[in-house]
Structure formats: structure tokens, C-alpha cells
Design an enzyme around this catalytic site. Structure first.
Site, PDB file in Angstrom:
ATOM      1  N   GLU A 140       0.848  -1.199   0.000  1.00 41.33           N
ATOM      2  CA  GLU A 140       0.000   0.000   0.000  1.00 41.33           C
ATOM      3  C   GLU A 140       0.877   1.241   0.000  1.00 41.33           C
ATOM      4  O   GLU A 140       1.846   1.315   0.746  1.00 41.33           O
ATOM      5  CB  GLU A 140      -0.890  -0.037   1.260  1.00 41.33           C
ATOM      6  CG  GLU A 140      -1.729   1.206   1.477  1.00 41.33           C
ATOM      7  CD  GLU A 140      -2.638   1.089   2.719  1.00 41.33           C
ATOM      8  OE1 GLU A 140      -3.021  -0.029   3.100  1.00 41.33           O
ATOM      9  OE2 GLU A 140      -2.930   2.141   3.320  1.00 41.33           O
ATOM     10  N   GLU A 145      -2.393  11.701   2.813  1.00 43.46           N
ATOM     11  CA  GLU A 145      -3.218  11.288   3.949  1.00 43.46           C
ATOM     12  C   GLU A 145      -3.030  12.284   5.090  1.00 43.46           C
ATOM     13  O   GLU A 145      -1.933  12.760   5.338  1.00 43.46           O
ATOM     14  CB  GLU A 145      -2.822   9.888   4.421  1.00 43.46           C
ATOM     15  CG  GLU A 145      -3.732   9.370   5.524  1.00 43.46           C
ATOM     16  CD  GLU A 145      -3.461   7.913   5.899  1.00 43.46           C
ATOM     17  OE1 GLU A 145      -2.411   7.374   5.509  1.00 43.46           O
ATOM     18  OE2 GLU A 145      -4.304   7.321   6.579  1.00 43.46           O
TER      19      GLU A 145
END
Ligand SMILES: *[C@@H]1O[C@H](CO)[C@@H](O)[C@H](O)[C@H]1NC(C)=O
Ligand SMILES: *[C@@H]1O[C@H](CO)[C@@H](O)[C@H](O)[C@H]1NC(C)=O
Ligand SMILES: CC(=O)N[C@H]1CO[C@H](CO)[C@@H](O)[C@@H]1O
Length: 332
Positions: A140, A145
Site C-alpha cells: 500500500e 493522507e
């Protein structure tokens, strides 16, 4: 036969040239953007309605379209959360969207030109990331974020299996080295994983939330090759001309802020970060903004005693909770 030869050699010449330059494999933009993605809905996630237990109600493409949460405005793609409705804390949560690209990529350069990302707000947790759904093995890349009023983008890589990098001395401000969800040695299943922070770094200022939006956004470029993974962030006023012109050449760019080539210790990058699906989500509260996290951020805690309580009662706090994409391109 013979007369074909010159033709063949011309083709070979062109091929040799284009193996140096990158080729545009896919463009997601304007009116063709949505058809490249699936909208995931709460019902896809039995239990909480969200893989991260967020206070969120992911709606379908048709609902998002009719409610104005997914639309194309002047060629820009708008993807947002609701900022109009006061909701109950016992509801599924605030309406929002979660998109997953229909196609994944292995080895390539992902360039996202973003005019606006969800602005800072208590309780918000937006992400622009990529992930191998086959988990063969788990890999990932969290490119963008953040939560709450975080100033700068936090970039993270997650693997299941030994994988670490030394990001010290690079341009980010808070290097983390171990990507393995299982920590130093443990397994990676949800009940035993310990290292949810993963490896990564904190990007330069202007890379996230309000700071990013004030600059008119910018470009995130992520290059994954067999033995390297690099992430660049360019604010709107310093995007390399070759990106703008559609002929990106990373070799001529300034150093990336995350460079997993120079610093690899024991990581088969190409194997860990293959078959990446592009995911765009905006969630609220959930695993990353639990009660302890809420309590620790005084600027949020002073507004409401719980994250859910704040998100439910304050729709207008989320007026900036939207993405505006100029384009997402994959070059290979
Ligand atoms: C929601 O509120 C925004 C302003 O915050 C407004 O622009 C928009 O039209 C409203 N949408 C709906 C569906 O009422
Ligand atoms: C990591 O890199 C920095 C900067 O190059 C260096 O000073 C440091 O010794 C390295 N740490 C390890 C554990 O290799
Ligand atoms: C709700 C949701 O989809 N959350 C995801 C958003 O993105 C982060 C990565 O940055 C994932 O870890 C979450 O699962």
C-alpha cells in the site's frame, strides 16, 4: 519481402526512442474520469460500512451525482462529502464518496494534478492512495493522507514482510523506516499487526489541506519501478514544464521528498508495490481519529466531546471537504 526492410528499421528506430520517453497509458479527467472508477458504498463493508470504522456513509455514483457530491465543473472533477446535513450520531455517518480505479498498474508513473483537496477540519480523514487488492503480498502506498488540522502530508508505505528504508537525510521532516505491518518480526493479520504507522515521511509545507489549497494545489508524482519508489510533490507554481506538456521526465526533476531507491535495506520494491489500484476516499473519525486521538487535539476536543458528535452536528465545518482533480495520469 525486401521492400519491407526499410519500414522495419524505421519502426525499430521509433521504438528505441520511445523506450526512453514514457508513454501515457491512461488518463482520468473531465467527463471520462468517473467511468474509470467504481464507487464503493457502505453496504460493501459489512459491519461498520467502512474498512476503517469511520463515521461515514459512502454513497453510490448515482446518489453522489444527484446530490452534487460527484460532478465535473469546468473540466475539473469534484468529489466531496456532504456539508449541508445535520445528522444523528447513531446514523451510518456523513455522506461521502470512495472511488477505486477499475484498472491497476504495475511499474509506472502516477501523476495527479489536484486543484483542491479536503481542507483541514476536525474529524476529517481524506486519502489518495494505491493498494494491491490481491495482497500477494500486501502493498500500500498512501500518497496523500491526513487527519484533523494536520499541516503537512504524511506519506506512508505499508507491506506485509520485511521491508525498510532509511529516509533520514531526505527532504521530509519525520522519517519512519519500517514498512512491515507486522513490526520487526510478527504477522500482519488485523489481530497481531503492530506497525500501522508503516514507513514513510512527512512532506514539505503546502502539501496538505488548507496550505495546499491556498497555493491552488499542485502535483503529486509517484514512480514505482522494479527497484525504486519515489514520490514528488510540486506546488502549483513549481510544476516542471515537462509534466504540464505531457512528457514527464523524472530524471530532470529536483530530488523527490521520498526516495526509496537510495535508501533500500531489504525491500523488493517491484514485488511489494505491484498491481496498485488508485483509491480516493474521504472518511470521518474511525480507527485513526479514535477517542484518544480526539482528546489529544485540544483545538478539536474543545468543540465537542467526541469526534462523531462534532461531525454529526457541524455540517458547515466540511464545506471544504472535497477533491478537485484536473487529471490523474499513468505513464509507463
Ligand atoms: C450544500 O451547501 C453548499 C454550501 O456549503 C452549497 O453550495 C450546495 O449547493 C449545498 N448542496 C445541497 C445539495 O444542498
Ligand atoms: C540513515 O541515513 C542517514 C543520512 O544519510 C545517516 O546519517 C544514518 O547513519 C543512516 N542510518 C542508518 C541506520 O543507516
Ligand atoms: C475509509 C477508508 O476507505 N479509509 C481508507 C482511506 O485511506 C487510508 C489510506 O490512507 C486507508 O488506510 C483507509 O483504509
Amino acid at each position: 519481402m525486401r521492400c519491407l526492410l526499410p519500414k522495419i528499421s524505421i519502426v525499430a528506430l521509433v521504438a528505441a526512442k520511445s523506450s526512453v520517453a514514457l508513454t501515457l497509458a491512461r488518463t482520468y479527467s473531465g467527463s471520462n474520469f468517473m467511468s474509470g472508477f467504481d464507487f464503493r458504498v457502505a453496504a460493501d463493508y459489512p459491519g461498520s460500512g467502512d474498512p476503517t470504522n469511520g463515521f461515514v456513509n459512502y454513497v453510490s455514483q448515482s446518489t453522489a451525482t444527484s446530490r452534487g457530491l460527484a460532478k465535473v465543473v469546468n473540466g475539473q472533477v469534484y468529489l466531496g462529502a456532504d456539508s449541508n446535513k445535520t445528522i444523528s450520531t447513531s446514523s451510518q455517518g456523513r455522506d461521502s464518496v470512495r472511488l477505486e480505479s477499475k484498472q491497476s498498474f504495475t511499474n509506472g508513473l502516477l501523476i495527479a494534478d489536484i486543484a483542491h483537496m479536503p481542507g483541514n477540519a476536525c474529524g476529517i480523514w481524506p486519502a489518495f492512495w494505491t493498494y494491491n487488492f490481491d495482497e500477494d503480498p500486501y502493498g500500500e502506498i498512501d500518497i496523500i493522507e491526513g487527519i484533523n488540522n494536520q499541516a503537512n502530508d504524511i506519506v506512508s508505505l505499508h507491506t506485509c514482510g520485511a521491508c525498510s528504508f532509511n529516509f533520514s537525510g531526505q527532504r521530509g521532516t519525520d522519517p519512519r523506516s519500517n514498512c512491515n505491518l507486522g513490526g520487526e518480526s510478527g504477522g500482519c493479520s488485523d489481530d497481531v499487526a503492530t506497525n500501522y504507522d508503516g514507513c514513510g515521511n512527512t512532506a514539505p509545507s503546502g502539501s496538505y489541506g488548507n496550505g495546499f489549497n491556498t497555493n491552488g494545489g499542485g502535483v503529486y508524482a509517484t514512480q514505482v519501478l522494479a527497484s525504486s519508489l519515489k514520490i514528488w510533490f510540486f506546488p502549483r507554481n513549481s510544476i516542471p514544464a515537462d509534466i504540464t506538456s505531457g512528457n514527464p521526465n523524472p530524471a530532470g526533476w529536483p530530488a523527490p521528498f521520498l526516495d526509496a531507491e537510495k535508501s533500500s535495506k531489504n525491500c523488493n520494491v517491484g514485488n511489494f508495490f505491484k498491481k496498485q489500484t488508485i483509491i480516493i476516499n474521504i472518511t470521518f473519525c474511525g480507527s485513526n481519529i479514535d477517542q484518544d486521538m480526539w482528546n489529544s487535539e485540544s483545538s478539536c476536543k474543545s468543540k465537542a466531546s467526541t469526534c462523531k458528535g462534532f461531525v454529526a452536528a457541524n455540517p458547515s465545518a466540511f464545506a471544504q471537504a472535497y477533491w478537485l482533480f484536473n487529471s490523474i495520469k499513468v505513464y509507463q
